[in-house]
Every structure is written in structure tokens, then in C-alpha cells.
Design a protein around this motif. Structure first.
Motif, PDB file in Angstrom:
ATOM      1  N   ALA A 190      -5.453  -0.553   1.074  1.00 38.73           N
ATOM      2  CA  ALA A 190      -4.647  -0.974   2.216  1.00 38.73           C
ATOM      3  C   ALA A 190      -3.166  -0.681   1.979  1.00 38.73           C
ATOM      4  N   GLN A 191      -2.719  -0.884   0.744  1.00 42.80           N
ATOM      5  CA  GLN A 191      -1.325  -0.592   0.410  1.00 42.80           C
ATOM      6  C   GLN A 191      -1.015   0.894   0.634  1.00 42.80           C
ATOM      7  N   ALA A 192      -1.959   1.741   0.213  1.00 46.10           N
ATOM      8  CA  ALA A 192      -1.771   3.181   0.387  1.00 46.10           C
ATOM      9  C   ALA A 192      -1.795   3.559   1.863  1.00 46.10           C
ATOM     10  N   ALA A 193      -2.691   2.923   2.646  1.00 49.14           N
ATOM     11  CA  ALA A 193      -2.780   3.217   4.079  1.00 49.14           C
ATOM     12  C   ALA A 193      -1.495   2.840   4.804  1.00 49.14           C
ATOM     13  N   VAL A 194      -0.918   1.697   4.430  1.00 48.14           N
ATOM     14  CA  VAL A 194       0.346   1.271   5.038  1.00 48.14           C
ATOM     15  C   VAL A 194       1.466   2.247   4.665  1.00 48.14           C
ATOM     16  N   ALA A 195       1.446   2.691   3.414  1.00 46.31           N
ATOM     17  CA  ALA A 195       2.479   3.632   2.949  1.00 46.31           C
ATOM     18  C   ALA A 195       2.405   4.941   3.723  1.00 46.31           C
ATOM     19  N   ARG A 196       1.193   5.382   4.046  1.00 46.38           N
ATOM     20  CA  ARG A 196       1.052   6.632   4.809  1.00 46.38           C
ATOM     21  C   ARG A 196       1.671   6.514   6.191  1.00 46.38           C
ATOM     22  N   LEU A 197       1.780   5.279   6.685  1.00 48.51           N
ATOM     23  CA  LEU A 197       2.390   5.057   7.999  1.00 48.51           C
ATOM     24  C   LEU A 197       3.886   4.771   7.894  1.00 48.51           C
ATOM     25  N   GLY A 198       4.420   4.901   6.681  1.00 45.25           N
ATOM     26  CA  GLY A 198       5.864   4.814   6.498  1.00 45.25           C
ATOM     27  C   GLY A 198       6.410   3.434   6.213  1.00 45.25           C
ATOM     28  N   LYS A 199       5.544   2.489   5.861  1.00 42.90           N
ATOM     29  CA  LYS A 199       6.009   1.133   5.560  1.00 42.90           C
ATOM     30  C   LYS A 199       5.649   0.766   4.120  1.00 42.90           C
ATOM     31  N   GLU A 200       6.437  -0.135   3.547  1.00 47.47           N
ATOM     32  CA  GLU A 200       6.143  -0.636   2.206  1.00 47.47           C
ATOM     33  C   GLU A 200       5.378  -1.954   2.310  1.00 47.47           C
ATOM     34  N   ALA A 201       4.306  -2.053   1.545  1.00 44.87           N
ATOM     35  CA  ALA A 201       3.549  -3.303   1.449  1.00 44.87           C
ATOM     36  C   ALA A 201       3.547  -3.743  -0.007  1.00 44.87           C
ATOM     37  N   LEU A 202       3.916  -4.999  -0.253  1.00 43.32           N
ATOM     38  CA  LEU A 202       3.918  -5.546  -1.609  1.00 43.32           C
ATOM     39  C   LEU A 202       2.515  -6.001  -1.978  1.00 43.32           C
ATOM     40  N   LEU A 203       2.164  -5.850  -3.252  1.00 45.97           N
ATOM     41  CA  LEU A 203       0.847  -6.268  -3.737  1.00 45.97           C
ATOM     42  C   LEU A 203       1.047  -7.384  -4.758  1.00 45.97           C
ATOM     43  N   TYR A 204       0.713  -8.588  -4.344  1.00 43.34           N
ATOM     44  CA  TYR A 204       0.978  -9.770  -5.168  1.00 43.34           C
ATOM     45  C   TYR A 204       0.301  -9.684  -6.525  1.00 43.34           C
ATOM     46  N   ASP A 205      -0.930  -9.220  -6.559  1.00 42.48           N
ATOM     47  CA  ASP A 205      -1.711  -9.226  -7.796  1.00 42.48           C
ATOM     48  C   ASP A 205      -1.176  -8.232  -8.827  1.00 42.48           C
ATOM     49  N   GLU A 206      -0.276  -7.335  -8.417  1.00 39.49           N
ATOM     50  CA  GLU A 206       0.318  -6.414  -9.380  1.00 39.49           C
ATOM     51  C   GLU A 206       1.343  -7.109 -10.271  1.00 39.49           C
ATOM     52  N   ALA A 207       1.891  -8.224  -9.798  1.00 41.28           N
ATOM     53  CA  ALA A 207       2.891  -8.957 -10.584  1.00 41.28           C
ATOM     54  C   ALA A 207       2.163  -9.801 -11.617  1.00 41.28           C
ATOM     55  N   GLY A 208       2.370  -9.500 -12.876  1.00 35.70           N
ATOM     56  CA  GLY A 208       1.582 -10.139 -13.926  1.00 35.70           C
ATOM     57  C   GLY A 208       2.158 -11.407 -14.495  1.00 35.70           C
ATOM     58  N   THR A 209       3.433 -11.736 -14.206  1.00 34.58           N
ATOM     59  CA  THR A 209       4.059 -12.928 -14.767  1.00 34.58           C
ATOM     60  C   THR A 209       4.599 -13.804 -13.645  1.00 34.58           C
ATOM     61  N   ILE A 210       4.903 -15.064 -13.994  1.00 42.51           N
ATOM     62  CA  ILE A 210       5.472 -15.981 -13.005  1.00 42.51           C
ATOM     63  C   ILE A 210       6.793 -15.437 -12.487  1.00 42.51           C
TER      64      ILE A 210
END
Length: 895
Positions: free
Chosen positions: A416-436
């Protein structure tokens, strides 16, 4: 540092105290009783304060400077007016914050809500804070528990706290206690326990700890270690899990040994009274003897509840009183003497005939905490859901809307993040952040109006976070568990949400569409929360798995059966409410008392009477909270500037923000409880609740924040502002002496664990605001009304220069002032003793009544009565040992 009695110390943040001798060590060195040369009596300090330093045993003990404010005035060494008024402001603010634990009750990083403050205030006013909190899902039981903890901590009654939660909620609790209450807990995982040296050492070194129910159930040594600790407060979340015998057996001895115990559960009484029997047995001083006795007690209670429902529906008060007289022929409150009063009958039912005085339950229908939910179903062709979802998110983002997207599959979220990027928008992915820290930064970017508009989360990604600033939720997939879906919606449908929550559900044909229909029609989750339907819906994932193995025609039968189950569950919730519990849980009288006392101390009239209803209570609380926030900011900024802290309130900060920069440039050696960094460190935050709630990345400068407490502590415990001289037209011809006296509690036992200290129990009853008064220096030393208020006010008397004053003249005035202050203290003691007696007698009456109804053994009842009477005796003794200490004095000459 290992502290021992007899060691000599200095406090680098309070050089005026001089050299001190440690006379008592308590709580494994965490608390020290020290007699300092420059202070009267015994001072209790933290053994972990970096400002406390040991000095050689041969260091001489000498008096430091003048012995007190009277000596300074006699020597013509009066201090400045601005410092004097700052100290007066801090003294009043400290008393206001500590009275009724008001500072703590208004210190949470959430919107102030009357029912939460009322519930916490009621618990804090009780002799023993042992309660079941059973609010419906989404009403903030965690906040109420946090408020109770903060209040007990402020009174010194929560030195050691253990929070027991399901494993998947441990991080949520860790985050919420830190973000909302400035409390740093230790999460005791198996690995962390091993690192700290085993269960006993881990708990000893972690006075504020969180442990999972799963870990506790599997580790007998951890249970034994927790039972041995003098715990001040135990909090158990999702307490209905104690239906599991192994978990109950692990938690029971810990809960019963602790001073305070809060059991949090949202399971309605009507669905499983057995759970409540088990929970109440952990908090009631005399538990009901058996389940059968509890069921009989519940049936008896229902007869009273029927009368209460009729009264609330407009029924005849006289008929209600007659029915109650049949049920309780020995209760004089129900005798037919004069006209029946609806309000009085309901109040008496709430006070005497609640199912348990240890049970609090607020309902959405009662407190009005509803948020409208709107389903936006989007049916798409097979294989098109991902791209359709991406287009939907980009479209909403283009309209200026923040969008929260949930899915259970990490790979699906990445796609979904990649699909949004193809449409020219940035989407943040919470689970990528590994620390508090990384998650904090990510959430801050999402919250920023100029930041990314789309956030993608896994099931655990948003736990412990509030996203009320967004109102659009997109479900990229639907979980089989309605409880998981409710948790997703609950990230937005929370207290503080002011817009309808729009739930977007893209559906492909087949199982996807079937599940969406099930949630919409049979369960109704998109229109109404399913909190409290756990028992009805917990088995749904397994049932759906079995249904998928059956022919398609089985689905209609399944849907009908599920609809009936849900309807029955909701009927039990909506029709089977307990009106007596509603009345008792609302705590409007307690809230009215708390707010009224606060405005009386401020010398102001409350803008509205909280007892008039929820809206009035909200108005009064908001006004009170803003007043406290403003005073706290003024005091902290003033103190900080005086000691060399760089304070920025209007240059490089946004409105309602403050930046405090600490470093080697400070004009003091130490801050109480804090290290002064060599390189500049900036604390950016806000004293204003609305700003702090809206922006999680800011520090919340409220009661409990270490910098706030350090700055106020510098003034409260130091020598600054203890003397001054003023010129006033209101001063008598010969001049006057102003004195301000502080109430001082018995100190030697205060190194014992917080909850066991009688003086801290007594502080719940005695009004401890400073006693300020002025007396004429002429013979007779009469009181001068109104002069004290003028001196403490910002626009009051002007500063004056005076020389030395004859000590006998000052001493005569001081003695007269002290006699008047002692008279005021005696009056306050009488009020405190009366309140203590009223509380003890009412509790004794409730205890005997409940024990009789519950069939308790005589020995258990007598033991509980002995404990109650012992508490009353030691608290009375502590009240009797309170004394006055001169905090500040000023000379006033006529203008």
C-alpha cells in the motif's frame, strides 16, 4: 552510593542547609532522614538525588548564615520584594496542588472530563484506595487509574507501584504513563528481569514497574518477590482475565498485600456476576463469603435498583419510599415522616445500597461520551482493492484530511505504501519505526499539519497512541476478531474526538464482502462500539474459521444466530443498567467539593457549580485547570530565569510553548533530582493542556514533570524570598510584622514506605495551606486584617528600605502572630478530626452492613474493624503532632 546512618552530606541545590547528618535510611536507601545544620527538624530527601553528596566525616557542622527570617530582619538584612512574592506564590501554589491532590488530578495529558476527575477524586478521598474500575470501553479507565497513581504519588503514597497487564498491552501502558503522567516505569520482561539480577533484585531496583500477566503466571519466584515488597499500589488491567485460576492465584496474594489496588475491567455485571464476585473479593475489606451469598446479595440489590429506576423515570417518591420501607424496615431514612424527597431517596440509595462501595462504573449513555461512526463502504472488483485504497487515501489527503490505514499483513501495508507513492504521495509506515523515539518522531510528523497525510499501521502499531486529530480510518483488510476491529476504530473514536469517525471499508466480492456485511448488519460495529460484548464475540474468529469449511448456505443460519446473540448482549447492556451504581460512580458531590475547595483557596467564586450537571462541571474544571496551568508557568519561568536557565516564551517557539535551556551557564550548582548538563540541553514543551494534548512530541510541564518539581523545589526548600520590607498605607503607625507559617508533619517515620506513613494519611484531612497574618508592632500586637493579601499580591505594597529592628520588638510581634496561627491550626485540626471521624464511622457502618449481607465470618469482620480503628487512631495521633514552622517574615512601615 550506599547510605548509612551517621554519614555527613550536603545538598548542592540548597547550600543554605549546610552540612547534614543522616539519622535514618529507608526503602533500601531511596529515602533518607537528615538533620541539616541550617534547617529546623528533620528533612526527608531522596537518596537518588544527584544533588545530594556525601562529605568526609570530619567536616564541621556549623550554622549557615542567619538562623531564620527573624534574625535577618533584626539585623536589617531584609530581602527583595520580588523574591518574597515569588516565594509566597510558590507556597500558595504548592498548597493548591497538594490539597485534594488537585495538581495531580489536573496533571494528565488528556482533556479534563468531570466523570474521570470525580472517580479519581473519590478513590483518593478513601482511606484505602482499593476499587474495581469498570467503565465501559473507551471511557478512559487507564486515565482514571493514572490520575489515582498521580494523586497518590503527589501525597507520597505511591513510592512502589506494580502494573499487571496482558502482554500485548504492556507497551501501551508504558507509553501512556510516560506521555500522559510524566511517569517513567520499567517494563520487566523475562530478559530485563535476568539483566537486573533475578525477580527480587529486579523489583527492588524498579520501584515503578510493569509486568505482563503471562510472565507473572509463569514465574513463581516473581510472584513471591512481589508479595514480599511493601507495594503501595497494584494496578491490574483487563482484570476479567483473573477468571483464569492460575493467573488469579498469582495476582491474589500480591493484590491483598498491597496498600492500594485498582482492578480495571469493562465486563458488565449482568453478563457474568461470578467475575465481579472474584474481583470484589480482592478489594473489599470483608469479602462476601461465597458465590451463592454474592448472588443473593446481587438479587437483593436488584430490588433496590428497580425502585431507583422508577424514581429516575419520574415515579412517585411516596410510593418509592413505601416500597423501600418494605425492603428495609429498620432504615429510618425510609420512614413516612413528611413529604418524600426524590433527590434525598436517590442519594441515600447510592450511599447505603450500592452493590459495593468499592465498585465504580461509568457508562457512555450516562456521561455522554458518544462519537458518531459513519461507514463508507467501497465495493470494488476482485484484485482491485489495493489500488482503490491507494486512490482513496490520496483523494482524502488532497482534501486536507489525515488518514489512518490499518491492515494485519505487513506485506500488504508495504504494498500500500508503494501504491500511494506511485500516485505521488508519501505514506508513513508505523511498523518500520523500531524504537519508541523513532515512533514518537513518526507520529509527530503525521500530526504536523504540514507533514505526511497518510499513516499505515499494523494491529499493534497504534497501541498507546491517540489519533483524535484524524477522523478517517481505512481498513485495508478486516480482521476476524470484532475486538481487534474495535481497537482499530478506537484509535480515532476516543475521548476528545470532535468529528464523526468515517470508516472506509474497501471490499472485494466473496469472503471480504461477507465479513463487511457481518460487521455492519449483525454486529453493528460501524454504528456502535462493541465494548462489553467480549463474552459474546470472543469466539467469533474460531467460528468463522469453521464456517469457511462449510457450504455457503450455512452462512445465513450463522448470521441469524449471531444477530440474536449480539442483540441479547446489547439488551443486557442497555436495559440492565444499575442506576444506583450510576449515581455513585458519577461522583458529582465529590467533584463539587473538590472544585469548591480549590476556588475557595484561590479566593474566587467558581464559574459554575459542578453539582448542577456535566456541563457545569466541565466548565468549572476547565477554568480551574487553566488557572493552575497559568500559575505554574509564571512560577516556573520566574524561578528558571533567576537561576540562569534560558527561558524562551516568544522568540523561537510557537504560541503556548516554552523552551528551557539548561547547561553549565546556570548560576546554581545543582537542581533537585536532576543533573545539570555540561553542554546546553533544551526542554521544549507546554504548560497548556490543549497544546500538550495536540502535540505529543512536546514535553508536558505539569505536576510530576521533573523540571517543574525541581524549579519549585528550589524555592520551596531554599532560603530565597524568606524576608522583605514594604511600605503600605494600610500599615499601622508603628509598623507591622507579616508572618507566613507552614504546616509541618511529623517527620522521623517518613523514610518508611510511602503508604504506611500516618502523617501522609493525615494529610488527606488537614487543610495545609500556609497561614499568613500581620500583627501591629505597637504594644498589644493586634492583628491587621487584609495586610497579608496586599503584600503577597503583584500590585501590592511597594518595597522599602529599613534598618535593624530591636529584637524584643520583633519577638513580641512574632509570639503574637504565632499564637494566632496556632489558633488557626487548632481550628483546622478540629475540622480534620471531624472529617476523619465521619469517614471512619460511615465506613464502619457500611462494612458491618456489607459483612452481614455477605455472610462473612465474625473473625474477618472483627479484623477489618480493628484495622479501621487502628487507622483512625494513628491518623488522629499524626494530626495531633503537626506543628507550625515560620517560612517567611516581612516588615511593613506606613506610607
Amino acid at each position: 552510593m550506599r547510605w548509612e546512618p551517621g554519614m555527613k552530606v550536603v545538598h548542592r541545590a540548597q547550600r543554605g542547609w549546610g552540612v547534614g547528618v543522616v539519622i535514618q535510611v529507608g526503602d533500601d536507601g531511596r529515602r533518607l532522614a537528615v538533620r541539616f545544620a541550617g534547617r529546623d527538624g528533620v528533612t526527608v530527601v531522596s537518596g537518588r538525588d544527584p544533588a545530594l553528596t556525601a562529605v568526609p566525616l570530619d567536616t564541621p557542622i556549623e550554622e549557615v548564615g542567619a538562623a531564620g527570617p527573624m534574625d535577618a530582619l533584626a539585623a536589617g538584612q531584609a530581602g527583595g520584594a520580588s523574591s518574597f512574592r515569588l516565594r509566597a506564590m510558590v507556597a500558595r501554589l504548592e498548597a493548591l496542588r497538594r490539597a485534594d491532590s488537585l495538581g495531580a488530578l489536573l496533571s494528565s495529558r488528556v482533556h479534563v472530563l468531570p466523570y474521570q476527575v470525580g472517580a479519581a477524586g473519590r478513590i483518593l478521598a478513601d482511606r484505602a484506595p482499593r476499587f474495581v474500575l469498570a467503565d465501559e470501553v473507551g471511557l478512559g479507565k487507564t486515565v482514571e487509574a493514572g490520575l489515582v497513581f498521580a494523586g497518590l504519588r503527589q501525597l507520597g503514597l505511591a513510592e512502589r507501584v506494580l502494573v499487571i497487564v496482558p502482554e500485548h498491552l504492556a507497551f501501551q501502558w508504558l507509553a501512556e504513563l510516560f506521555h500522559k503522567f510524566n511517569a517513567l516505569f520499567t517494563l520487566l520482561t523475562a530478559e530485563r528481569i535476568e539483566e537486573l539480577g533475578g525477580p527480587e533484585a529486579a523489583l527492588a531496583r524498579s520501584p515503578l514497574a510493569i509486568v505482563s500477566q503471562e510472565r507473572l503466571r509463569a514465574d513463581d519466584a516473581l510472584v513471591d518477590a512481589a508479595c514480599e515488597l511493601p507495594l503501595d499500589l497494584v494496578v491490574v488491567d483487563e482484570a476479567h482475565h483473573l477468571a483464569d485460576d492460575a493467573l488469579h492465584d498469582a495476582v491474589e496474594p500480591i493484590a491483598k498485600a498491597a496498600f492500594g489496588c485498582l482492578l480495571l475491567t469493562a465486563t458488565p455485571v449482568r453478563l457474568d456476576p461470578r467475575e465481579y464476585f472474584r474481583l470484589l473479593a480482592l478489594v473489599e475489606p470483608v469479602p462476601t463469603a461465597s458465590l451463592d451469598a454474592f448472588l443473593a446479595r446481587l438479587a437483593r440489590h436488584e430490588r433496590h435498583a428497580e425502585v431507583a429506576r422508577a424514581l429516575l423515570a419520574g415515579g412517585d417518591p411516596a410510593a418509592a419510599r413505601a416500597r423501600l420501607a418494605e425492603l428495609e424496615p429498620d432504615d429510618p431514612a425510609f420512614e413516612a415522616d413528611g413529604p418524600a424527597d426524590r433527590g434525598a431517596l436517590l442519594a441515600h440509595l447510592a450511599d447505603r445500597y450500592s452493590l459495593s462501595s468499592r465498585l465504580i462504573r461509568n457508562r457512555r449513555a450516562k456521561v455522554g461520551a458518544f462519537t458518531e461512526r459513519v461507514l463508507r463502504r467501497l465495493d470494488v472488483a476482485a484484485g482491485e482493492k489495493l489500488e482503490a485504497t491507494a486512490r482513496l487515501c490520496v483523494e482524502l489527503a488532497g482534501q486536507g484530511e489525515k488518514v489512518l490505514v490499518f491492515a494485519g499483513d505487513p506485506a500488504l501495508l508495504a504494498a500500500a505504501q508503494a501504491a500511494v507513492a506511485r500516485l505521488g504521495k508519501e505514506a508513513l509506515l508505523y511498523d518500520e519505526a523500531g524504537t519508541i523515539e523513532a515512533r514518537d518522531r513518526l507520529v509527530a510528523r503525521f500530526r504536523d499539519p504540514d507533514g505526511p497525510m497518510i499513516l499505515l499501521c499494523g494491529e499493534s502499531g497504534g497501541e498507546g497512541r491517540n489519533f483524535q486529530f484524524a477522523s478517517h480510518l481505512v481498513c485495508l483488510d478486516l480482521p476476524d476478531s470484532p475486538l481487534t476491529l474495535e481497537q482499530r476504530i478506537g484509535r480515532l473514536d476516543r475521548l476528545g474526538q470532535h468529528r464523526p469517525v468515517e470508516i472506509h471499508v474497501p471490499c472485494e466480492p466473496g469472503d471480504d464482502a461477507f465479513l463487511a456485511g457481518l460487521y455492519e448488519q449483525e454486529i453493528g460495529i460501524f454504528a456502535e462500539p462493541v465494548g462489553g460484548l467480549d463474552a459474546v464475540l470472543a469466539s467469533l474468529p474460531a467460528e468463522l474459521a469453521a464456517l469457511r469449511e462449510k457450504p455457503a448456505k450455512a452462512r445465513e443460519k450463522f448470521r441469524r444466530a449471531l444477530a440474536e446473540r449480539v442483540a441479547e448482549g446489547r439488551r443486557a447492556q442497555h436495559e440492565g443498567y444499575d442506576p444506583i451504581l450510576d449515581l455513585r460512580s458519577a461522583s458529582l458531590p465529590e467533584l463539587s467539593r473538590l472544585v469548591g475547595n480549590a476556588y475557595r483557596r484561590l479566593g474566587e467564586a467558581a464559574p459554575a457549580d459542578p453539582a448542577a450537571g456535566a456541563d457545569a462541571a466541565q466548565e468549572a474544571l476547565l477554568a480551574l485547570s487553566r488557572s493552575l496551568e497559568e500559575q505554574l508557568e509564571d512560577a516556573c519561568a520566574d524561578v528558571a530565569r533567576r537561576v540562569g536557565v534560558d527561558v524562551d516564551t516568544d522568540q523561537n517557539v510557537h504560541p503556548f510553548e516554552v523552551a528551557f535551556t539548561l547547561g553549565a551557564h546556570l548560576r546554581i550548582e545543582a537542581l533537585p533530582g536532576m543533573e545539570i548538563p555540561d553542554d546546553p540541553v533544551t526542554h521544549l514543551g507546554s504548560f497548556w493542556r490543549e497544546t500538550a494534548v495536540a502535540r505529543d512530541e512536546l514535553e508536558w510541564f505539569a505536576t510530576g514533570h521533573r523540571l517543574v518539581e525541581a524549579l519549585l523545589g528550589l524555592v520551596r526548600d531554599g532560603e530565597v524570598g524568606r524576608t522583605a520590607a514594604f511600605r503600605s498605607a494600610a500599615a499601622p503607625r508603628r509598623g507591622a510584622l507579616y508572618t507566613r507559617w507552614q504546616v509541618v508533619w511529623p517527620a522521623p517515620a517518613d523514610v518508611e514506605p510511602g503508604a504506611r506513613v500516618p502523617s501522609r494519611q493525615a494529610s488527606r484531612y488537614l487543610e495545609a495551606a500556609p497561614i499568613a497574618l500581620a500583627v501591629d508592632l505597637a504594644e498589644g500586637n493586634r492583628l491587621v486584617p487584609g495586610l497579608s493579601e496586599e503584600l503577597e499580591g503583584e500590585e501590592g505594597a511597594e518595597e522599602a528600605r529599613v534598618g535593624a529592628v530591636p529584637p524584643p520588638l520583633l519577638e513580641a510581634a512574632r509570639l503574637a502572630a504565632e499564637r494566632a496561627a496556632q489558633g488557626e491550626l487548632a481550628r483546622r485540626r478540629e475540622e480534620a478530626l471531624a472529617a476523619l471521624a465521619a469517614h471512619a464511622e460511615a465506613e464502619e457502618e457500611r462494612l458491618v452492613t456489607a459483612a452481614f449481607e455477605g455472610g462473612a465470618e465474625r473473625e474477618a469482620v472483627e479484623a477489618a474493624l480493628r484495622a479501621l480503628r487502628r487507622h483512625r487512631a494513628v491518623t488522629e495521633a499524626a494530626l495531633g503532632r503537626t506543628r507550625l514552622e515560620l517560612d517567611a517574615a516581612a516588615l511593613v512601615v506606613p506610607a
